[in-house]
Enzyme design. Sequence first.
Site, PDB file in Angstrom:
ATOM      1  N   MET A   1      -0.704  -8.436   7.028  1.00 48.85           N
ATOM      2  CA  MET A   1      -1.485  -9.529   6.431  1.00 48.85           C
ATOM      3  C   MET A   1      -0.864 -10.056   5.139  1.00 48.85           C
ATOM      4  O   MET A   1      -1.562 -10.599   4.282  1.00 48.85           O
ATOM      5  CB  MET A   1      -2.912  -9.038   6.140  1.00 48.85           C
ATOM      6  CG  MET A   1      -3.594  -8.372   7.330  1.00 48.85           C
ATOM      7  SD  MET A   1      -5.185  -7.657   6.865  1.00 48.85           S
ATOM      8  CE  MET A   1      -5.559  -6.649   8.316  1.00 48.85           C
ATOM      9  N   SER A   2       0.434  -9.886   4.999  1.00 50.65           N
ATOM     10  CA  SER A   2       1.082 -10.326   3.754  1.00 50.65           C
ATOM     11  C   SER A   2       2.545 -10.653   4.022  1.00 50.65           C
ATOM     12  O   SER A   2       2.961 -10.844   5.165  1.00 50.65           O
ATOM     13  CB  SER A   2       0.989  -9.212   2.702  1.00 50.65           C
ATOM     14  OG  SER A   2       1.753  -8.088   3.116  1.00 50.65           O
TER      15      SER A   2
ATOM     16  N   ALA B   1       2.513  -2.312   4.027  1.00 49.96           N
ATOM     17  CA  ALA B   1       2.037  -1.433   5.087  1.00 49.96           C
ATOM     18  C   ALA B   1       1.794  -2.325   6.291  1.00 49.96           C
ATOM     19  O   ALA B   1       1.304  -3.443   6.135  1.00 49.96           O
ATOM     20  CB  ALA B   1       0.745  -0.751   4.669  1.00 49.96           C
TER      21      ALA B   1
ATOM     22  N   HIS C   1      -8.786   1.282   6.942  1.00 53.54           N
ATOM     23  CA  HIS C   1      -7.937   1.205   5.759  1.00 53.54           C
ATOM     24  C   HIS C   1      -7.583   2.596   5.243  1.00 53.54           C
ATOM     25  O   HIS C   1      -6.516   2.800   4.668  1.00 53.54           O
ATOM     26  CB  HIS C   1      -8.656   0.382   4.678  1.00 53.54           C
ATOM     27  CG  HIS C   1      -7.806   0.089   3.482  1.00 53.54           C
ATOM     28  ND1 HIS C   1      -6.625  -0.608   3.569  1.00 53.54           N
ATOM     29  CD2 HIS C   1      -7.959   0.422   2.175  1.00 53.54           C
ATOM     30  CE1 HIS C   1      -6.092  -0.702   2.359  1.00 53.54           C
ATOM     31  NE2 HIS C   1      -6.875  -0.080   1.495  1.00 53.54           N
TER      32      HIS C   1
ATOM     33  N   SER D   1       0.836  -1.204   0.000  1.00 47.74           N
ATOM     34  CA  SER D   1       0.000   0.000   0.000  1.00 47.74           C
ATOM     35  C   SER D   1       0.870   1.253   0.000  1.00 47.74           C
ATOM     36  O   SER D   1       1.846   1.325   0.730  1.00 47.74           O
ATOM     37  CB  SER D   1      -0.880   0.039   1.247  1.00 47.74           C
ATOM     38  OG  SER D   1      -1.724  -1.070   1.278  1.00 47.74           O
TER      39      SER D   1
ATOM     40  N   ASN E   1       0.307   2.799  10.966  1.00 48.26           N
ATOM     41  CA  ASN E   1      -0.532   3.062  12.144  1.00 48.26           C
ATOM     42  C   ASN E   1       0.046   2.299  13.315  1.00 48.26           C
ATOM     43  O   ASN E   1       0.760   1.308  13.128  1.00 48.26           O
ATOM     44  CB  ASN E   1      -1.971   2.570  11.882  1.00 48.26           C
ATOM     45  CG  ASN E   1      -1.989   1.095  11.508  1.00 48.26           C
ATOM     46  OD1 ASN E   1      -1.694   0.734  10.361  1.00 48.26           O
ATOM     47  ND2 ASN E   1      -2.302   0.238  12.452  1.00 48.26           N
TER      48      ASN E   1
ATOM     49  N   HIS F   1      -3.610 -11.643  -1.504  1.00 43.82           N
ATOM     50  CA  HIS F   1      -3.645 -11.834  -0.056  1.00 43.82           C
ATOM     51  C   HIS F   1      -4.391 -13.116   0.316  1.00 43.82           C
ATOM     52  O   HIS F   1      -5.375 -13.481  -0.332  1.00 43.82           O
ATOM     53  CB  HIS F   1      -4.332 -10.640   0.626  1.00 43.82           C
ATOM     54  CG  HIS F   1      -3.605  -9.352   0.458  1.00 43.82           C
ATOM     55  ND1 HIS F   1      -3.816  -8.517  -0.617  1.00 43.82           N
ATOM     56  CD2 HIS F   1      -2.662  -8.759   1.230  1.00 43.82           C
ATOM     57  CE1 HIS F   1      -3.024  -7.462  -0.499  1.00 43.82           C
ATOM     58  NE2 HIS F   1      -2.322  -7.570   0.609  1.00 43.82           N
TER      59      HIS F   1
ATOM     60  N   TYR G   1      -6.329 -13.505   2.806  1.00 42.93           N
ATOM     61  CA  TYR G   1      -7.707 -13.235   3.262  1.00 42.93           C
ATOM     62  C   TYR G   1      -8.699 -13.102   2.106  1.00 42.93           C
ATOM     63  O   TYR G   1      -9.911 -13.089   2.316  1.00 42.93           O
ATOM     64  CB  TYR G   1      -7.754 -11.975   4.143  1.00 42.93           C
ATOM     65  CG  TYR G   1      -7.267 -10.695   3.491  1.00 42.93           C
ATOM     66  CD1 TYR G   1      -8.015 -10.049   2.506  1.00 42.93           C
ATOM     67  CD2 TYR G   1      -6.064 -10.130   3.863  1.00 42.93           C
ATOM     68  CE1 TYR G   1      -7.575  -8.882   1.906  1.00 42.93           C
ATOM     69  CE2 TYR G   1      -5.606  -8.954   3.279  1.00 42.93           C
ATOM     70  CZ  TYR G   1      -6.363  -8.336   2.310  1.00 42.93           C
ATOM     71  OH  TYR G   1      -5.913  -7.189   1.711  1.00 42.93           O
ATOM     72  N   GLU G   2      -8.203 -13.018   0.889  1.00 46.34           N
ATOM     73  CA  GLU G   2      -9.114 -12.956  -0.256  1.00 46.34           C
ATOM     74  C   GLU G   2      -9.759 -14.309  -0.532  1.00 46.34           C
ATOM     75  O   GLU G   2     -10.731 -14.386  -1.290  1.00 46.34           O
ATOM     76  CB  GLU G   2      -8.361 -12.470  -1.494  1.00 46.34           C
ATOM     77  CG  GLU G   2      -7.933 -11.008  -1.377  1.00 46.34           C
ATOM     78  CD  GLU G   2      -7.087 -10.560  -2.552  1.00 46.34           C
ATOM     79  OE1 GLU G   2      -7.632 -10.451  -3.658  1.00 46.34           O
ATOM     80  OE2 GLU G   2      -5.875 -10.337  -2.364  1.00 46.34           O
TER      81      GLU G   2
HETATM   82  N1  HPA Z   1      -2.653  -4.734  11.245  1.00 49.84           N
HETATM   83  C1  HPA Z   1      -2.546  -5.568  10.194  1.00 49.84           C
HETATM   84  N2  HPA Z   1      -2.232  -5.181   8.979  1.00 49.84           N
HETATM   85  C2  HPA Z   1      -2.000  -3.872   8.784  1.00 49.84           C
HETATM   86  C3  HPA Z   1      -2.081  -2.942   9.830  1.00 49.84           C
HETATM   87  C4  HPA Z   1      -2.437  -3.396  11.123  1.00 49.84           C
HETATM   88  O1  HPA Z   1      -2.532  -2.639  12.100  1.00 49.84           O
HETATM   89  N3  HPA Z   1      -1.786  -1.732   9.295  1.00 49.84           N
HETATM   90  C5  HPA Z   1      -1.530  -1.936   7.982  1.00 49.84           C
HETATM   91  N4  HPA Z   1      -1.648  -3.235   7.671  1.00 49.84           N
END
Ligand code: HPA
Length: 270
Positions: free
Chosen positions: A209-210, A111, A245, A28, A233, A81, A83-84
């Site tokens: 998540m990747s 990210a 997101h 991202s 974050n 991903h 989760y898809e």
């Molecule tokens: N958790 C999981 N995946 C993410 C996060 C998070 O806080 N921020 C960006 N991708």
Amino acid sequence: MYQKLTTCLASVKEKIDFKPEVALILGSGLGDYADGIQIEQTIEYTDIEGFPVSTVKGHKGRFVFGYVDQTPVVIMQGRVHYYEGYPMSDVVLPTRLMGMLGAKKLFLTNAAGGANTSFHPGDFMMITDHITALIPSPLIGPNMEELGPRFPDMSEVYSKRLQEVIRNCAKECGIQMQEGVYLQFTGPAYETPAEIRMAQTLGGDAVGMSTACEAVAARHMGLEVCGISCITNMAAGLSDAKLDHKEVQETADRVAKSFKELVTKIVTNM
Ligand code: HPA
């Protein structure tokens, strides 16, 4: 599975004759990095026979072949991903494909949420190691002997040599680089505060998540791997902000310019 890979490989080779040295996966915020390189050709994922196609909004789905300075690269603009809903073997198919196209080095970006309380949104973290124990291994199933061994060593997933390259490049760019362990969850929900405390206890500095599954598949094939997380974050429970997101995207966009500069420097020095 191996046959699926060779089908995809043949489908790509039909369209382009190009041997990349470096494979780059864009997370991202870096999505448009590929638009700024010297592009030789692009191939939409949907044009590759048998290829898993991403469904996340804002994630482009194509391979970009070209040059970063003099270095021939293949870039994944948009990843797949877990989760898809794809099996892990499909999630890492593009990574394997890039290895089969000849790439010897893999540069991963993403990210991620900061679990280490000394991190701040907008920080970069060089991945020094990872934890995949909470997700299925992409290597489960009959081993593809053509790619690598049944029981591959994972004691140095993220190359010490490339880590040193990243440190030096960051210094030259005047970018402060955090370092730490990336812990992969399945997503798609962000974690709970309790899960983040668990991640901290387990030694995770960033959560996402990747990436880690891709690193495993690449190491299985013997590629040299490195990676950087953009801490978009603080992870759940570590700040008052609710996770969404949009915030992830906004932070990623805010630091995209320096991230791109850094990526270019690293690619030309790896
Ligand atoms: N958790 C999981 N995946 C993410 C996060 C998070 O806080 N921020 C960006 N991708």
